[in-house]
Design a protein around this motif. Structure first.
Motif, PDB file in Angstrom:
ATOM      1  N   MET B   1       0.851  -1.197   0.000  1.00 13.18           N
ATOM      2  CA  MET B   1       0.000   0.000   0.000  1.00 13.18           C
ATOM      3  C   MET B   1       0.887   1.249   0.000  1.00 13.18           C
ATOM      4  O   MET B   1       1.885   1.300   0.700  1.00 13.18           O
ATOM      5  CB  MET B   1      -0.861  -0.034   1.276  1.00 13.18           C
ATOM      6  N   ASP B   2       0.526   2.222  -0.824  1.00 24.84           N
ATOM      7  CA  ASP B   2       1.280   3.483  -0.863  1.00 24.84           C
ATOM      8  C   ASP B   2       0.755   4.428   0.210  1.00 24.84           C
ATOM      9  O   ASP B   2      -0.461   4.613   0.325  1.00 24.84           O
ATOM     10  CB  ASP B   2       1.097   4.154  -2.234  1.00 24.84           C
ATOM     11  N   LEU B   3       1.661   5.026   0.957  1.00 23.52           N
ATOM     12  CA  LEU B   3       1.272   6.045   1.940  1.00 23.52           C
ATOM     13  C   LEU B   3       1.833   7.385   1.482  1.00 23.52           C
ATOM     14  O   LEU B   3       2.972   7.459   1.013  1.00 23.52           O
ATOM     15  CB  LEU B   3       1.835   5.718   3.329  1.00 23.52           C
ATOM     16  N   ARG B   4       1.016   8.428   1.615  1.00 24.58           N
ATOM     17  CA  ARG B   4       1.465   9.776   1.255  1.00 24.58           C
ATOM     18  C   ARG B   4       1.238  10.711   2.427  1.00 24.58           C
ATOM     19  O   ARG B   4       0.244  10.586   3.151  1.00 24.58           O
ATOM     20  CB  ARG B   4       0.709  10.293   0.025  1.00 24.58           C
ATOM     21  N   TYR B   5       2.177  11.634   2.592  1.00 28.95           N
ATOM     22  CA  TYR B   5       2.086  12.619   3.669  1.00 28.95           C
ATOM     23  C   TYR B   5       2.270  14.011   3.081  1.00 28.95           C
ATOM     24  O   TYR B   5       3.092  14.198   2.179  1.00 28.95           O
ATOM     25  CB  TYR B   5       3.192  12.384   4.708  1.00 28.95           C
ATOM     26  N   PHE B   6       1.526  14.970   3.623  1.00 28.81           N
ATOM     27  CA  PHE B   6       1.614  16.334   3.109  1.00 28.81           C
ATOM     28  C   PHE B   6       1.810  17.353   4.237  1.00 28.81           C
ATOM     29  O   PHE B   6       1.469  17.091   5.392  1.00 28.81           O
ATOM     30  CB  PHE B   6       0.345  16.683   2.315  1.00 28.81           C
ATOM     31  N   ALA B   7       2.333  18.526   3.836  1.00 28.10           N
ATOM     32  CA  ALA B   7       2.508  19.695   4.711  1.00 28.10           C
ATOM     33  C   ALA B   7       3.335  19.337   5.955  1.00 28.10           C
ATOM     34  O   ALA B   7       4.330  18.619   5.827  1.00 28.10           O
ATOM     35  CB  ALA B   7       1.151  20.306   5.039  1.00 28.10           C
ATOM     36  N   TRP B   8       2.921  19.796   7.153  1.00 25.27           N
ATOM     37  CA  TRP B   8       3.807  19.548   8.308  1.00 25.27           C
ATOM     38  C   TRP B   8       3.873  18.085   8.694  1.00 25.27           C
ATOM     39  O   TRP B   8       4.825  17.641   9.328  1.00 25.27           O
ATOM     40  CB  TRP B   8       3.490  20.437   9.508  1.00 25.27           C
ATOM     41  N   LEU B   9       2.911  17.304   8.284  1.00 22.55           N
ATOM     42  CA  LEU B   9       2.974  15.861   8.558  1.00 22.55           C
ATOM     43  C   LEU B   9       4.136  15.237   7.768  1.00 22.55           C
ATOM     44  O   LEU B   9       4.887  14.409   8.273  1.00 22.55           O
ATOM     45  CB  LEU B   9       1.643  15.226   8.149  1.00 22.55           C
ATOM     46  N   ARG B  10       4.272  15.672   6.524  1.00 21.05           N
ATOM     47  CA  ARG B  10       5.387  15.217   5.672  1.00 21.05           C
ATOM     48  C   ARG B  10       6.731  15.623   6.289  1.00 21.05           C
ATOM     49  O   ARG B  10       7.664  14.825   6.342  1.00 21.05           O
ATOM     50  CB  ARG B  10       5.242  15.828   4.268  1.00 21.05           C
ATOM     51  N   GLU B  11       6.788  16.877   6.785  1.00 21.44           N
ATOM     52  CA  GLU B  11       8.044  17.354   7.386  1.00 21.44           C
ATOM     53  C   GLU B  11       8.398  16.572   8.655  1.00 21.44           C
ATOM     54  O   GLU B  11       9.558  16.232   8.873  1.00 21.44           O
ATOM     55  CB  GLU B  11       7.923  18.843   7.726  1.00 21.44           C
ATOM     56  N   ARG B  12       7.371  16.313   9.482  1.00 18.35           N
ATOM     57  CA  ARG B  12       7.652  15.612  10.743  1.00 18.35           C
ATOM     58  C   ARG B  12       8.069  14.166  10.501  1.00 18.35           C
ATOM     59  O   ARG B  12       8.905  13.621  11.220  1.00 18.35           O
ATOM     60  CB  ARG B  12       6.422  15.660  11.659  1.00 18.35           C
ATOM     61  N   ILE B  13       7.483  13.529   9.488  1.00 19.55           N
ATOM     62  CA  ILE B  13       7.810  12.134   9.204  1.00 19.55           C
ATOM     63  C   ILE B  13       9.106  12.034   8.400  1.00 19.55           C
ATOM     64  O   ILE B  13       9.855  11.072   8.520  1.00 19.55           O
ATOM     65  CB  ILE B  13       6.616  11.447   8.512  1.00 19.55           C
ATOM     66  N   GLY B  14       9.378  13.065   7.611  1.00 18.69           N
ATOM     67  CA  GLY B  14      10.645  13.090   6.887  1.00 18.69           C
ATOM     68  C   GLY B  14      10.567  12.533   5.480  1.00 18.69           C
ATOM     69  O   GLY B  14      11.573  12.421   4.795  1.00 18.69           O
ATOM     70  N   THR B  15       9.376  12.179   5.026  1.00 16.03           N
ATOM     71  CA  THR B  15       9.200  11.730   3.643  1.00 16.03           C
ATOM     72  C   THR B  15       7.761  12.002   3.210  1.00 16.03           C
ATOM     73  O   THR B  15       6.864  12.083   4.047  1.00 16.03           O
ATOM     74  CB  THR B  15       9.514  10.222   3.484  1.00 16.03           C
ATOM     75  N   GLY B  16       7.562  12.139   1.908  1.00 17.01           N
ATOM     76  CA  GLY B  16       6.208  12.371   1.396  1.00 17.01           C
ATOM     77  C   GLY B  16       5.546  11.106   0.885  1.00 17.01           C
ATOM     78  O   GLY B  16       4.345  11.087   0.596  1.00 17.01           O
ATOM     79  N   HIS B  17       6.346  10.025   0.782  1.00 18.17           N
ATOM     80  CA  HIS B  17       5.815   8.803   0.176  1.00 18.17           C
ATOM     81  C   HIS B  17       6.572   7.584   0.683  1.00 18.17           C
ATOM     82  O   HIS B  17       7.789   7.622   0.805  1.00 18.17           O
ATOM     83  CB  HIS B  17       5.949   8.898  -1.351  1.00 18.17           C
ATOM     84  N   GLU B  18       5.858   6.541   0.988  1.00 22.69           N
ATOM     85  CA  GLU B  18       6.499   5.262   1.307  1.00 22.69           C
ATOM     86  C   GLU B  18       5.525   4.130   1.015  1.00 22.69           C
ATOM     87  O   GLU B  18       4.316   4.351   0.872  1.00 22.69           O
ATOM     88  CB  GLU B  18       6.932   5.222   2.776  1.00 22.69           C
ATOM     89  N   LYS B  19       6.061   2.933   0.893  1.00 24.27           N
ATOM     90  CA  LYS B  19       5.233   1.741   0.684  1.00 24.27           C
ATOM     91  C   LYS B  19       5.268   0.913   1.958  1.00 24.27           C
ATOM     92  O   LYS B  19       6.331   0.771   2.564  1.00 24.27           O
ATOM     93  CB  LYS B  19       5.785   0.911  -0.477  1.00 24.27           C
ATOM     94  N   VAL B  20       4.103   0.424   2.374  1.00 29.97           N
ATOM     95  CA  VAL B  20       4.061  -0.409   3.582  1.00 29.97           C
ATOM     96  C   VAL B  20       3.244  -1.669   3.333  1.00 29.97           C
ATOM     97  O   VAL B  20       2.359  -1.705   2.469  1.00 29.97           O
ATOM     98  CB  VAL B  20       3.436   0.338   4.798  1.00 29.97           C
ATOM     99  N   GLU B  21       3.577  -2.692   4.111  1.00 28.32           N
ATOM    100  CA  GLU B  21       2.739  -3.892   4.196  1.00 28.32           C
ATOM    101  C   GLU B  21       2.019  -3.746   5.526  1.00 28.32           C
ATOM    102  O   GLU B  21       2.657  -3.488   6.539  1.00 28.32           O
ATOM    103  CB  GLU B  21       3.607  -5.156   4.238  1.00 28.32           C
ATOM    104  N   THR B  22       0.715  -3.874   5.540  1.00 25.01           N
ATOM    105  CA  THR B  22      -0.006  -3.699   6.802  1.00 25.01           C
ATOM    106  C   THR B  22      -1.158  -4.682   6.936  1.00 25.01           C
ATOM    107  O   THR B  22      -1.752  -5.099   5.940  1.00 25.01           O
ATOM    108  CB  THR B  22      -0.541  -2.251   6.925  1.00 25.01           C
ATOM    109  N   GLU B  23      -1.444  -5.010   8.200  1.00 21.93           N
ATOM    110  CA  GLU B  23      -2.597  -5.860   8.507  1.00 21.93           C
ATOM    111  C   GLU B  23      -3.765  -4.991   8.980  1.00 21.93           C
ATOM    112  O   GLU B  23      -4.842  -5.497   9.243  1.00 21.93           O
ATOM    113  CB  GLU B  23      -2.243  -6.853   9.627  1.00 21.93           C
ATOM    114  N   ALA B  24      -3.525  -3.672   9.099  1.00 26.26           N
ATOM    115  CA  ALA B  24      -4.567  -2.769   9.610  1.00 26.26           C
ATOM    116  C   ALA B  24      -5.774  -2.791   8.683  1.00 26.26           C
ATOM    117  O   ALA B  24      -5.640  -2.882   7.466  1.00 26.26           O
ATOM    118  CB  ALA B  24      -4.005  -1.349   9.714  1.00 26.26           C
TER     119      ALA B  24
END
Lengths: 146, 81
Positions: B1-24
């Motif tokens: 699953m692709d995850l995207r982050y924007f604005a200050w959330l992107r800055e706090r996490i340190g990336t705007g995009h990542e791929k994750v495997e999740t059971e959520a």
């Protein structure tokens, strides 16, 4: 019609084009938003981030809602992203209808929804660095009247 | 699953995009999973009232399902116009 772009635009030319593209309209209402200086008066620039793909989808959805609620001959939304200086145009909306009441109401509706439902985020850059603009409670409250 | 982050959330996490495997199965469960990763995620997601989410580019509530979603995005309240 929806347009999302980094480049500056000519409000007069856009409005002339929009007005010429609608048929059966007797009224056109337009609104534009400008980069406002910060309270301290030292804004260097504003940077607008957006979510490509979702932005167009969200704006089209909001325009569809307006068309479903009012009798409109046309809807136009243009929003910029990227860097802009104080006084530059950020965005505009225009609506056309047979009689003015529909065009006025739809333009206000579009603005209220666009402000808190379209994925744009403003950052103000001053000599002190960048500051993300916080959403206002009244922007969310403005949606409840529709 | 692709995850995207924007604005200050992107800055706090340190990336705007990542791929994750999740059971959520919901947005909220995914947030809890991310918060357990490290302090940057825990800080970014510390105030859920300031977090908005989109699933496949549609704005959703945090209890929305994510099963089968291709892309989930997180961002602060929007400030367009």
């Amino acid at each position: 019609m929806i347009r999302v772009q980094a480049e500056p635009f000519d409000m007069g030319a856009e409005l002339t084009r929009f007005t010429g593209s609608v048929s059966g309209a007797g009224a056109v209402v337009s609104f534009c938003g400008l980069v406002r200086d910060v309270a301290s008066g030292d804004l260097d620039r504003m940077v607008i981030e957006h979510y490509p793909g979702m932005t167009e989808k969200a704006l089209a959805g909001i325009a569809d809602q307006a068309r479903a609620r009012w009798s409109l001959a046309g809807v136009f939304v243009l929003h910029r992203y990227g860097e802009m200086r104080p006084g530059e145009l950020i965005m505009m909306v225009a609506t056309a209808s047979r009689h003015r009441a529909d065009a006025f109401a739809a333009a206000e509706f579009l603005m209220d929804y666009l402000k808190s439902r379209a994925p744009f985020w403003k950052q103000e850059i001053t000599a002190d660095g960048g500051q993300w603009v916080a959403a206002k409670d009244e922007d969310e409250a403005a949606l409840r009247r529709w | 699953m692709d995850l995207r982050y924007f604005a200050w959330l992107r800055e706090r996490i340190g990336t705007g995009h990542e791929k994750v495997e999740t059971e959520a199965t919901t947005v909220a469960e995914l947030i809890e999973e991310l918060k357990r990763r490290d302090e940057a995620y825990a800080f970014a997601f510390s105030d859920l009232t300031a977090i908005r989410a989109a699933v496949d580019q549609d704005l959703v509530e945090l209890d929305a399902p994510i099963t089968g979603a291709r892309e989930v995005a997180f961002f602060p309240p929007m400030t367009g116009g």
